[in-house]
Design a protein around this motif. Structure first.
Motif, PDB file in Angstrom:
ATOM      1  N   GLU A  63       0.850  -1.154  -0.067  1.00  0.00           N
ATOM      2  CA  GLU A  63      -0.060   0.110  -0.080  1.00  0.00           C
ATOM      3  C   GLU A  63       1.012   1.338   0.014  1.00  0.00           C
ATOM      4  N   GLN A  64       0.386   2.293  -0.734  1.00  0.00           N
ATOM      5  CA  GLN A  64       1.325   3.436  -0.832  1.00  0.00           C
ATOM      6  C   GLN A  64       0.630   4.548   0.221  1.00  0.00           C
ATOM      7  N   GLU A  65       1.345   5.328   0.623  1.00  0.00           N
ATOM      8  CA  GLU A  65       0.895   6.686   1.705  1.00  0.00           C
ATOM      9  C   GLU A  65       0.129   5.948   2.704  1.00  0.00           C
ATOM     10  N   TYR A  66       0.930   5.012   3.371  1.00  0.00           N
ATOM     11  CA  TYR A  66      -0.057   4.274   4.506  1.00  0.00           C
ATOM     12  C   TYR A  66       0.069   5.071   5.594  1.00  0.00           C
ATOM     13  N   LYS A  67      -1.313   5.397   6.213  1.00  0.00           N
ATOM     14  CA  LYS A  67      -1.349   6.203   7.595  1.00  0.00           C
ATOM     15  C   LYS A  67      -1.250   5.074   8.394  1.00  0.00           C
ATOM     16  N   PHE A  68      -0.115   5.042   9.364  1.00  0.00           N
ATOM     17  CA  PHE A  68       0.342   4.159  10.365  1.00  0.00           C
ATOM     18  C   PHE A  68      -0.201   4.590  11.812  1.00  0.00           C
ATOM     19  N   HIS A  69      -0.272   5.744  11.897  1.00  0.00           N
ATOM     20  CA  HIS A  69      -0.469   6.155  13.457  1.00  0.00           C
ATOM     21  C   HIS A  69      -1.954   6.640  13.386  1.00  0.00           C
ATOM     22  N   PRO A  70      -2.708   6.163  14.623  1.00  0.00           N
ATOM     23  CA  PRO A  70      -4.079   6.575  14.694  1.00  0.00           C
ATOM     24  C   PRO A  70      -4.365   8.042  14.974  1.00  0.00           C
ATOM     25  N   LYS A  71      -3.223   8.721  15.565  1.00  0.00           N
ATOM     26  CA  LYS A  71      -3.831  10.053  15.921  1.00  0.00           C
ATOM     27  C   LYS A  71      -3.011  11.125  15.148  1.00  0.00           C
ATOM     28  N   ARG A  72      -1.579  10.980  14.760  1.00  0.00           N
ATOM     29  CA  ARG A  72      -0.773  11.673  14.120  1.00  0.00           C
ATOM     30  C   ARG A  72      -1.092  11.550  12.323  1.00  0.00           C
ATOM     31  N   LYS A  73      -0.923  12.489  11.766  1.00  0.00           N
ATOM     32  CA  LYS A  73      -1.185  12.491  10.344  1.00  0.00           C
ATOM     33  C   LYS A  73      -0.029  11.671   9.496  1.00  0.00           C
ATOM     34  N   TRP A  74       0.953  11.064  10.189  1.00  0.00           N
ATOM     35  CA  TRP A  74       2.177  10.519   9.747  1.00  0.00           C
ATOM     36  C   TRP A  74       1.658   9.451   8.607  1.00  0.00           C
TER      37      TRP A  74
END
Length: 133
Positions: A49-60
């Protein structure tokens, strides 16, 4: 071919005014290294997957998540040109991001564009995913 006036051109191609300005990160184009690594991953039949948002709170977001694993892959651009990854604030931000990913149980692999082009990145990802040495 007749020339077109600026007014006629603007009528045909109006300037789109966006209602809300998005942050650069949300609309950014993938880098040369990311496009190439995606091609290598597809060739090796490694799902991602590309541009995977891995953190529940941060926009990382990570450039890649290898599907079915906790492996994140980052392709760092601008390391020779004084890009954000090598300047103080950006460097500290990256450390915070990668440390958080590690604390959440992710393995983070980081490569520069040159390493992707040389085939180093795909070789190491394959070794980690398939357990090859």
């Amino acid at each position: 071919m007749s020339s077109m006036s600026l007014a006629e051109y603007r009528e045909l191609f109006p300037i789109q005014k966006s209602k809300k300005r998005r942050s650069a990160k949300q609309t950014r184009e993938p880098s040369v290294g990311e496009v190439l690594l995606a091609t290598h991953l597809k060739a090796c039949k490694i799902e991602f997957e590309q541009e995977y948002k891995f953190h529940p709170k941060r926009k990382w977001r990570a450039d890649f998540l290898i599907t079915g694993t906790k492996i994140l892959v980052e392709v760092e651009g601008g390391i020779w040109s004084g890009g954000r990854h090598t300047r103080g604030k950006g460097y500290i931000g990256d450390m915070e991001k990668y440390n958080s990913a590690s604390m959440m149980g992710f393995t983070v692999l980081r490569f520069c564009t040159e390493q992707v082009k040389a085939g180093v990145a795909i070789k190491q990802i394959e070794q980690l995913v398939r357990g090859k040495n």
